[in-house]
Design a protein around this motif. Structure first.
Motif, PDB file in Angstrom:
ATOM      1  N   GLU A   3      -8.416  17.230   8.354  1.00  0.00           N
ATOM      2  CA  GLU A   3      -7.791  16.072   8.990  1.00  0.00           C
ATOM      3  C   GLU A   3      -8.583  14.805   8.684  1.00  0.00           C
ATOM      4  O   GLU A   3      -8.005  13.745   8.393  1.00  0.00           O
ATOM      5  CB  GLU A   3      -7.708  16.293  10.514  1.00  0.00           C
ATOM      6  N   HIS A 179     -11.416  17.743  18.470  1.00  0.00           N
ATOM      7  CA  HIS A 179     -11.742  19.067  19.018  1.00  0.00           C
ATOM      8  C   HIS A 179     -10.706  19.499  20.055  1.00  0.00           C
ATOM      9  O   HIS A 179     -10.393  20.694  20.171  1.00  0.00           O
ATOM     10  CB  HIS A 179     -13.133  19.048  19.642  1.00  0.00           C
ATOM     11  N   VAL A 181      -7.569  18.893  19.906  1.00  0.00           N
ATOM     12  CA  VAL A 181      -6.434  19.406  19.130  1.00  0.00           C
ATOM     13  C   VAL A 181      -6.728  20.807  18.613  1.00  0.00           C
ATOM     14  O   VAL A 181      -5.870  21.704  18.671  1.00  0.00           O
ATOM     15  CB  VAL A 181      -6.116  18.450  17.963  1.00  0.00           C
ATOM     16  N   VAL A 182      -7.929  21.019  18.100  1.00  0.00           N
ATOM     17  CA  VAL A 182      -8.302  22.347  17.594  1.00  0.00           C
ATOM     18  C   VAL A 182      -8.237  23.377  18.711  1.00  0.00           C
ATOM     19  O   VAL A 182      -7.715  24.496  18.524  1.00  0.00           O
ATOM     20  CB  VAL A 182      -9.708  22.308  16.970  1.00  0.00           C
ATOM     21  N   LEU A 184      -6.453  23.210  21.383  1.00  0.00           N
ATOM     22  CA  LEU A 184      -5.040  23.417  21.706  1.00  0.00           C
ATOM     23  C   LEU A 184      -4.423  24.448  20.774  1.00  0.00           C
ATOM     24  O   LEU A 184      -3.671  25.331  21.219  1.00  0.00           O
ATOM     25  CB  LEU A 184      -4.288  22.089  21.605  1.00  0.00           C
ATOM     26  N   TYR A 185      -4.758  24.378  19.482  1.00  0.00           N
ATOM     27  CA  TYR A 185      -4.263  25.373  18.533  1.00  0.00           C
ATOM     28  C   TYR A 185      -4.800  26.768  18.859  1.00  0.00           C
ATOM     29  O   TYR A 185      -4.081  27.768  18.749  1.00  0.00           O
ATOM     30  CB  TYR A 185      -4.683  24.996  17.111  1.00  0.00           C
ATOM     31  N   LEU A 186      -6.068  26.839  19.262  1.00  0.00           N
ATOM     32  CA  LEU A 186      -6.694  28.131  19.509  1.00  0.00           C
ATOM     33  C   LEU A 186      -6.200  28.784  20.798  1.00  0.00           C
ATOM     34  O   LEU A 186      -5.991  29.993  20.852  1.00  0.00           O
ATOM     35  CB  LEU A 186      -8.219  27.974  19.582  1.00  0.00           C
ATOM     36  N   THR A 187      -6.041  27.979  21.849  1.00  0.00           N
ATOM     37  CA  THR A 187      -5.757  28.531  23.173  1.00  0.00           C
ATOM     38  C   THR A 187      -4.316  28.359  23.633  1.00  0.00           C
ATOM     39  O   THR A 187      -3.908  29.028  24.582  1.00  0.00           O
ATOM     40  CB  THR A 187      -6.676  27.867  24.220  1.00  0.00           C
ATOM     41  N   SER A 188      -3.573  27.454  22.993  1.00  0.00           N
ATOM     42  CA  SER A 188      -2.197  27.139  23.426  1.00  0.00           C
ATOM     43  C   SER A 188      -2.168  26.649  24.871  1.00  0.00           C
ATOM     44  O   SER A 188      -1.198  26.859  25.595  1.00  0.00           O
ATOM     45  CB  SER A 188      -1.285  28.361  23.263  1.00  0.00           C
TER      46      SER A 188
END
Length: 280
Positions: A3, A179, A181-182, A184-188
């Motif tokens: 990004e 971080h 955003v990352v 959010l991707y990992l944990t939903s």
């Protein structure tokens, strides 16, 4: 890394250039590699290939990676019994696992760029030896992210405001949002803002540290603390604030159990068992 590199591309800075061949362009955008001669490559010339790695350096990398892989296997094994340990102990083991994972996987991926005339950028430089917060964040921890944030955020904000502190605060704020955003991707899970608060706090502390050092320098300050004293203080502050703000957002609420399950599934897919899966 990806990004931040694309952000630099959009602003007309950084290692990417439309004249790069497609494969080097993708490698530079996605992996921790950089062109040895970016200007020549952008002009259409073939970049000079870096000299082959010395056997001693290659051997050191292999041994270091083997030790880190063994440490990760042991940590996973221990974390299967995390209900019997203190919460902060589990956070510490997860942090060591994350460091070992990044320091093995990212250089391994970056090494693929060597075949394209690229060189691998270092990921870490012994962060456990950090003598200050500036040393930790700017020179030792996640050097690729630091380089991208310096070019994409710090330099523009400093140039516009004329104040280095503005660039530092902006870089840490952007890092915190990235971080979030990352995670959010990992944990939903919806962001809580605690990770951004962690980085904002460290940005303020880095600015305060910089101000204090400049003030002491003007007063002919006393000698700096020995590294043997300063490093534990720095790591203690980073760890303490991470236990408070950073780790709960990543590993709290049962998320660490999901990570362990994914690691075990991945290990089984590779034909590994025992320490990686928690099986006897």
């Amino acid at each position: 890394r990806g990004e931040g590199t694309r952000l630099l591309l959009a602003s007309g800075h950084g290692p990417l250039h439309p004249a790069l061949r497609p494969l080097p362009f993708v490698f530079t955008a996605a992996l921790p590699v950089k062109l040895v001669d970016a200007a020549a490559a952008a002009a259409g010339a073939s970049a000079s290939r870096p000299p082959p790695a010395a056997p001693a350096a290659t051997f050191k990398f292999v041994v270091s990676s083997a030790i880190k892989v063994g440490a990760m296997a042991a940590i996973v094994r221990v974390l299967h019994a995390k209900e019997e340990m203190h919460r902060y102990a589990a956070f510490s083991l997860n942090a060591v696992f994350m460091y070992c994972f990044l320091d093995v996987v990212l250089p391994a991926l970056g090494a693929a760029g060597v075949a394209l005339g690229m060189e691998m950028e270092p990921q870490f430089d012994r962060p456990y030896l950090s003598a200050s917060l500036r040393d930790f964040w700017g020179r030792r921890w996640n050097l690729v992210a630091s380089a991208v944030l310096r070019a994409a955020v710090y330099d523009p904000f400093r140039a516009r405001s004329g104040d280095p502190a503005a660039g530092v605060l902006a870089a840490f704020l952007v890092s915190g949002l990235m971080h979030e955003v990352v995670i959010l991707y990992l944990t939903s899970r919806a962001p809580t803002g605690r990770v951004t608060a962690f980085f904002a706090l460290h940005g303020v502390c880095v600015c305060a540290e910089r101000w204090w050092c400049a003030r002491q320098h003007k007063r002919e300050a006393r000698p700096q603390l020995p590294r043997a004293v300063a490093a534990p203080l720095v790591l203690g502050f980073v760890a303490g604030t991470a236990f408070w703000l950073f780790f709960p957002a990543i590993y709290g609420g049962g998320m660490d159990d999901l990570y362990l399950a994914e690691i075990a599934g991945f290990a089984k897919g590779l034909g590994l068992g025992g320490s990686w899966t928690g099986e006897n």
